[in-house]
Design a protein around this motif. Structure first.
Motif, PDB file in Angstrom:
ATOM      1  N   ASP A   1      -3.115  16.668  -0.290  1.00 33.55           N
ATOM      2  CA  ASP A   1      -2.076  17.166  -1.209  1.00 33.55           C
ATOM      3  C   ASP A   1      -0.661  16.872  -0.717  1.00 33.55           C
ATOM      4  O   ASP A   1       0.230  17.732  -0.752  1.00 33.55           O
ATOM      5  CB  ASP A   1      -2.243  18.677  -1.430  1.00 33.55           C
ATOM      6  N   ILE A   2      -0.428  15.627  -0.267  1.00 35.47           N
ATOM      7  CA  ILE A   2       0.904  15.242   0.202  1.00 35.47           C
ATOM      8  C   ILE A   2       1.813  14.967  -0.992  1.00 35.47           C
ATOM      9  O   ILE A   2       1.458  14.219  -1.907  1.00 35.47           O
ATOM     10  CB  ILE A   2       0.821  13.978   1.083  1.00 35.47           C
ATOM     11  N   ASP A   3       3.016  15.571  -0.992  1.00 32.56           N
ATOM     12  CA  ASP A   3       3.979  15.331  -2.069  1.00 32.56           C
ATOM     13  C   ASP A   3       4.497  13.907  -1.968  1.00 32.56           C
ATOM     14  O   ASP A   3       5.062  13.520  -0.932  1.00 32.56           O
ATOM     15  CB  ASP A   3       5.145  16.318  -1.961  1.00 32.56           C
ATOM     16  N   PRO A   4       4.318  13.082  -3.010  1.00 32.63           N
ATOM     17  CA  PRO A   4       4.708  11.665  -2.908  1.00 32.63           C
ATOM     18  C   PRO A   4       6.212  11.467  -2.756  1.00 32.63           C
ATOM     19  O   PRO A   4       6.643  10.515  -2.099  1.00 32.63           O
ATOM     20  CB  PRO A   4       4.178  11.062  -4.215  1.00 32.63           C
TER      21      PRO A   4
ATOM     22  N   VAL B   1      -0.887  13.185  -3.081  1.00 41.06           N
ATOM     23  CA  VAL B   1      -1.687  12.113  -2.486  1.00 41.06           C
ATOM     24  C   VAL B   1      -2.815  12.716  -1.658  1.00 41.06           C
ATOM     25  O   VAL B   1      -2.591  13.609  -0.835  1.00 41.06           O
ATOM     26  CB  VAL B   1      -0.802  11.221  -1.581  1.00 41.06           C
ATOM     27  N   ASN B   2      -4.037  12.214  -1.879  1.00 42.70           N
ATOM     28  CA  ASN B   2      -5.186  12.620  -1.079  1.00 42.70           C
ATOM     29  C   ASN B   2      -5.905  11.381  -0.559  1.00 42.70           C
ATOM     30  O   ASN B   2      -6.171  10.450  -1.322  1.00 42.70           O
ATOM     31  CB  ASN B   2      -6.157  13.464  -1.905  1.00 42.70           C
ATOM     32  N   MET B   3      -6.228  11.379   0.720  1.00 41.87           N
ATOM     33  CA  MET B   3      -6.962  10.275   1.331  1.00 41.87           C
ATOM     34  C   MET B   3      -7.894  10.838   2.399  1.00 41.87           C
ATOM     35  O   MET B   3      -7.527  11.735   3.144  1.00 41.87           O
ATOM     36  CB  MET B   3      -6.008   9.246   1.943  1.00 41.87           C
ATOM     37  N   ARG B   4      -9.113  10.298   2.445  1.00 35.25           N
ATOM     38  CA  ARG B   4     -10.087  10.708   3.454  1.00 35.25           C
ATOM     39  C   ARG B   4     -10.613   9.458   4.161  1.00 35.25           C
ATOM     40  O   ARG B   4     -11.102   8.528   3.514  1.00 35.25           O
ATOM     41  CB  ARG B   4     -11.274  11.438   2.822  1.00 35.25           C
ATOM     42  N   VAL B   5     -10.511   9.433   5.477  1.00 39.90           N
ATOM     43  CA  VAL B   5     -11.130   8.399   6.306  1.00 39.90           C
ATOM     44  C   VAL B   5     -12.147   9.115   7.184  1.00 39.90           C
ATOM     45  O   VAL B   5     -11.787  10.006   7.950  1.00 39.90           O
ATOM     46  CB  VAL B   5     -10.088   7.654   7.170  1.00 39.90           C
TER      47      VAL B   5
ATOM     48  N   ASP C   1       7.625   9.501   0.403  1.00 41.61           N
ATOM     49  CA  ASP C   1       8.367   8.269   0.135  1.00 41.61           C
ATOM     50  C   ASP C   1       9.762   8.324   0.747  1.00 41.61           C
ATOM     51  O   ASP C   1      10.285   7.310   1.237  1.00 41.61           O
ATOM     52  CB  ASP C   1       8.454   8.037  -1.375  1.00 41.61           C
ATOM     53  N   ALA C   2      10.377   9.503   0.723  1.00 43.27           N
ATOM     54  CA  ALA C   2      11.710   9.648   1.308  1.00 43.27           C
ATOM     55  C   ALA C   2      11.691   9.420   2.811  1.00 43.27           C
ATOM     56  O   ALA C   2      12.644   8.889   3.390  1.00 43.27           O
ATOM     57  CB  ALA C   2      12.269  11.037   1.002  1.00 43.27           C
ATOM     58  N   ILE C   3      10.597   9.799   3.478  1.00 44.30           N
ATOM     59  CA  ILE C   3      10.473   9.590   4.918  1.00 44.30           C
ATOM     60  C   ILE C   3      10.202   8.130   5.241  1.00 44.30           C
ATOM     61  O   ILE C   3      10.727   7.580   6.207  1.00 44.30           O
ATOM     62  CB  ILE C   3       9.364  10.485   5.492  1.00 44.30           C
ATOM     63  N   ASN C   4       9.401   7.468   4.404  1.00 48.12           N
ATOM     64  CA  ASN C   4       8.953   6.109   4.705  1.00 48.12           C
ATOM     65  C   ASN C   4       9.823   5.009   4.110  1.00 48.12           C
ATOM     66  O   ASN C   4       9.671   3.848   4.484  1.00 48.12           O
ATOM     67  CB  ASN C   4       7.517   5.908   4.196  1.00 48.12           C
TER      68      ASN C   4
ATOM     69  N   ILE D   1       0.818  -1.207   0.000  1.00 44.18           N
ATOM     70  CA  ILE D   1       0.000   0.000   0.000  1.00 44.18           C
ATOM     71  C   ILE D   1       0.855   1.262   0.000  1.00 44.18           C
ATOM     72  O   ILE D   1       0.569   2.225  -0.722  1.00 44.18           O
ATOM     73  CB  ILE D   1      -0.958  -0.006   1.207  1.00 44.18           C
ATOM     74  N   GLU D   2       1.915   1.285   0.797  1.00 45.57           N
ATOM     75  CA  GLU D   2       2.756   2.483   0.870  1.00 45.57           C
ATOM     76  C   GLU D   2       3.423   2.764  -0.476  1.00 45.57           C
ATOM     77  O   GLU D   2       3.511   3.920  -0.904  1.00 45.57           O
ATOM     78  CB  GLU D   2       3.819   2.329   1.957  1.00 45.57           C
ATOM     79  N   ASP D   3       3.890   1.703  -1.156  1.00 44.75           N
ATOM     80  CA  ASP D   3       4.523   1.901  -2.462  1.00 44.75           C
ATOM     81  C   ASP D   3       3.548   2.503  -3.454  1.00 44.75           C
ATOM     82  O   ASP D   3       3.904   3.388  -4.251  1.00 44.75           O
ATOM     83  CB  ASP D   3       5.058   0.570  -2.998  1.00 44.75           C
ATOM     84  N   LEU D   4       2.298   2.033  -3.451  1.00 45.81           N
ATOM     85  CA  LEU D   4       1.292   2.547  -4.377  1.00 45.81           C
ATOM     86  C   LEU D   4       0.856   3.956  -4.006  1.00 45.81           C
ATOM     87  O   LEU D   4       0.645   4.810  -4.876  1.00 45.81           O
ATOM     88  CB  LEU D   4       0.074   1.624  -4.397  1.00 45.81           C
TER      89      LEU D   4
END
Length: 431
Positions: A109-112, A73-77, A116-119, A62-65
């Motif tokens: 609006d997270i910069d991928p 990146v946008n996600m709403r829970v 990715d560099a953090i994770n 999931i993190e790679d995708l």
């Protein structure tokens, strides 16, 4: 539909109740029963713009995708729980009281590349990031008690006009926000370690209640929904019926909802604006090592890491702060095509700016819902175009006062939908 197409389909039901009034308080004047009792209603919605349902089924990383590509990146829970509620219709007036708990966790609006560099430990080479928008990680929980009033303004054998309003008392629970605005920086891979250098940004770090200890644990939301009363909001709406002897030929409405906000006040609160400036120093010649953030459990730890390295300059700080509810404008029309068969059209457009650090988010939605409707039974299929997840389609039904459905189950089974949601509830109508 109050936030992310919640209760899609059943809230346009011919069997008018409190859920209809949640999208337009004027609907109380159309109550199907003289008295309405809501026992419980629950809706959960997860939407994103990167991960498809098939990716989860196939066991993809999931993190790679999520951080793949160059698009933000946008996600709403999002979850809503309606507790006990009551409404009544008396002559030209109608009244209602509702209770509701809401919890939201959003990536905005997270910069991928930065995420990715953090994770990830597999950064290769170097890359430069330049954004002119505000990246946000935001979580909020709060409770509401709503008092609704509606009145029939005009009615004859053919036409009916209603107006209504809802006053909401708000009970802020917990809140957290990380805003990284106008980020400019370079990520370098040095000895298999990702470093951030030559970096500037404006940062907001805020937390309150349980979220000061973390915001990814479900218990932090469920245990902190209702705080003390500290905010108000309002809904306003009008609607029109072109009547016929069975029900109506057309029902249409306009509403503005969630006008207002709430204030988080506590000695343990913190909302601080910083200027971020990362440059090479003798102590840190390569800049900031991003691996330091991988084990951070809350924003306090993120704040401490940046402060210890001397990269933050405080510009403003407060122990109390106000956040705005996700205000929306909505319009709908429910049209009888043939007896017992209706098609509802709905649009929701947000009035707030999701990039603002004090704004709780929502998304724009346009939907169409064909519905077969009898007095004690309905079946419907909602199809929507959502700002975050794209096209979704689902199914739902009502049997007497029980209802259940999903606005994404059809597209989840037949295509690569990027949304999953489910709702269930029970209500009573008393003559």
């Amino acid at each position: 539909m109050a936030a992310q197409d919640h209760f899609s389909g059943v809230n346009m039901s011919n069997r008018v109740g409190l859920l209809n009034a949640s999208i337009n308080p004027a609907e109380l004047s159309n109550l199907s029963s003289k008295y309405e009792v809501n026992l419980f209603s629950t809706s959960i919605n997860v939407a994103n713009d990167k991960i498809g349902f098939s990716d989860i089924v196939n066991g993809e990383n999931i993190e790679d995708l999520l951080f793949k590509g160059n698009d933000p990146v946008n996600m709403r829970v999002d979850a809503e729980i309606y507790g006990p509620g009551f409404a009544m219709r008396l002559d030209k007036w109608a009244f209602g009281i509702t209770t509701k708990a809401t919890a939201k966790l959003n990536l905005i609006d997270i910069d991928p590349k930065l995420a990715d560099a953090i994770n990830s430990d597999n950064i290769v080479g170097s890359s430069t990031i330049s954004n002119d928008y505000n990246q946000r990680l935001n979580g909020t929980s709060w409770g509401e008690v709503g008092f609704s009033l509606a009145r029939n303004l005009f009615e004859n054998e053919t036409h009916k006009f209603n107006a209504g309003a809802t006053l909401k008392l708000l009970f802020p629970g917990s809140y957290t926000n990380l805003g990284v605005d106008k980020f400019q920086g370079t990520i370098n891979n040095i000895a298999a370690e990702a470093y951030l250098n030559n970096t500037q940004a404006n940062i907001n770090i805020a937390y309150s209640g349980n979220f000061k200890d973390g915001f990814t644990d479900f218990s932090n939301y469920s245990e902190s929904v209702f705080g003390k009363i500290n905010g108000v909001a309002a809904d306003f709406g009008v609607n029109y019926l072109w009547k016929d002897k069975d029900s109506y030929k057309i029902k249409a409405g306009l509403a503005v909802r969630n006008i207002g906000g709430m204030t988080f006040e506590d000695e343990a609160n913190s909302s601080t604006d910083y200027a971020l400036n990362i440059q090479s120093t003798p102590a840190n010649p390569n800049g900031l090592a991003l691996s330091q953030f991988q084990d951070a459990k809350n924003l306090q730890e993120v704040e401490t890491i940046l402060q210890n390295d001397g990269y933050l300059t405080k510009t403003e700080s407060s122990k109390s702060f106000k956040v705005n509810l996700p205000a929306v404008f909505s319009a709908y029309a429910d049209i009888k095509v043939v007896p017992k068969f209706f098609v509802a059209l709905y649009t929701q457009q947000k009035l707030g700016d999701d990039t603002k650090d004090n704004q709780i988010t929502t998304q724009n939605v346009v939907s169409v819902t064909p519905r077969f409707s009898l007095k004690n039974f309905e079946v419907y299929s909602s199809w929507a175009s959502n700002e975050i997840s794209g096209t979704t389609g689902g199914l739902g039904f009502r049997v007497y006062g029980f209802y259940m459905g999903s606005s994404s189950v059809v597209t989840a089974l037949t295509s690569d939908t990027k949304q999953a949601d489910f709702y269930i509830g029970y209500r009573l109508g008393l003559k």
